[in-house]
Design an enzyme around this catalytic site. Structure first.
Site, PDB file in Angstrom:
ATOM      1  N   CYS A   1      12.070   4.888   0.894  1.00 20.23           N
ATOM      2  CA  CYS A   1      12.453   4.039  -0.234  1.00 20.23           C
ATOM      3  C   CYS A   1      11.811   4.564  -1.517  1.00 20.23           C
ATOM      4  CB  CYS A   1      12.041   2.589   0.027  1.00 20.23           C
ATOM      5  SG  CYS A   1      10.266   2.277  -0.141  1.00 20.23           S
TER       6      CYS A   1
ATOM      7  N   CYS B   1       7.915   4.371  -1.699  1.00 18.84           N
ATOM      8  CA  CYS B   1       7.285   5.407  -0.869  1.00 18.84           C
ATOM      9  C   CYS B   1       7.438   6.787  -1.506  1.00 18.84           C
ATOM     10  CB  CYS B   1       7.879   5.403   0.532  1.00 18.84           C
ATOM     11  SG  CYS B   1       7.366   3.957   1.495  1.00 18.84           S
TER      12      CYS B   1
ATOM     13  N   ILE C   1       5.149  -2.470   8.752  1.00 22.19           N
ATOM     14  CA  ILE C   1       4.480  -3.704   9.141  1.00 22.19           C
ATOM     15  C   ILE C   1       5.028  -4.798   8.232  1.00 22.19           C
ATOM     16  CG2 ILE C   1       2.273  -4.894   9.368  1.00 22.19           C
ATOM     17  CD1 ILE C   1       1.002  -2.044   9.591  1.00 22.19           C
ATOM     18  N   GLU C   2       5.883  -5.647   8.804  1.00 18.87           N
ATOM     19  CA  GLU C   2       6.523  -6.697   8.020  1.00 18.87           C
ATOM     20  C   GLU C   2       5.613  -7.911   7.882  1.00 18.87           C
ATOM     21  OE1 GLU C   2      11.172  -5.694   9.093  1.00 18.87           O
ATOM     22  OE2 GLU C   2      10.297  -7.527   9.888  1.00 18.87           O
TER      23      GLU C   2
ATOM     24  N   GLU D   1       5.981   5.057   5.836  1.00 20.29           N
ATOM     25  CA  GLU D   1       5.548   6.245   5.102  1.00 20.29           C
ATOM     26  C   GLU D   1       4.215   6.010   4.397  1.00 20.29           C
ATOM     27  OE1 GLU D   1      10.122   6.005   4.659  1.00 20.29           O
ATOM     28  OE2 GLU D   1       8.443   4.639   4.964  1.00 20.29           O
TER      29      GLU D   1
END
Length: 130
Positions: free
Chosen positions: A90, A93, A43-44, A55
């Protein structure tokens, strides 16, 4: 649930992503030890620091549901052309997942034709812990 089935759930979750800035849609499917499945999508936000990865979206839903032990996580990503591309979790996460894992959590990422399965400990060998 097979690795392929879990990855397909992550691909489906990627379709729910809110990615108007990057166009990079990511989905995650997290399998709890009791067999419960939690999905999430990225969700940007216009303020990129407020963006949340798929994640962590799945992990936080699971934790809110009282789950603390997990067996596998699949991550699926689609580029701006809609093609599935490999995208391991990443660093943030990985650390968030490490909070609820002894390092043996299986992490699946790649494409339908080239799926990687590795333990979390190999992606984050020196996680921070108290």
């Amino acid at each position: 649930m097979t690795d392929t089935e879990l990855f397909q759930k992550a691909l489906q979750a990627a379709d729910c992503a809110y990615a108007p800035y990057s166009g990079f849609r990511v989905g995650a499917a997290l399998l709890a030890q009791d067999g419960a499945l939690y999905t999430g999508a990225n969700i940007e936000n216009a303020s990129y620091g407020a963006t949340v990865c798929a994640e962590r979206t799945a992990l936080f839903q699971a934790v809110l549901d009282g789950k603390r032990q997990f067996t596998a996580l699949a991550v699926a990503a689609k580029n701006t052309d809609g093609e599935t591309v490999s995208a391991p979790p990443c660093g943030i996460c990985r650390q968030a997942l490490a909070e609820f894992s002894d390092g043996s959590l299986r992490v699946l990422f790649g494409t339908e034709n080239d799926l990687n399965a590795v333990p979390l400990a190999s992606l984050l060998p020196h996680s921070f812990c108290l």
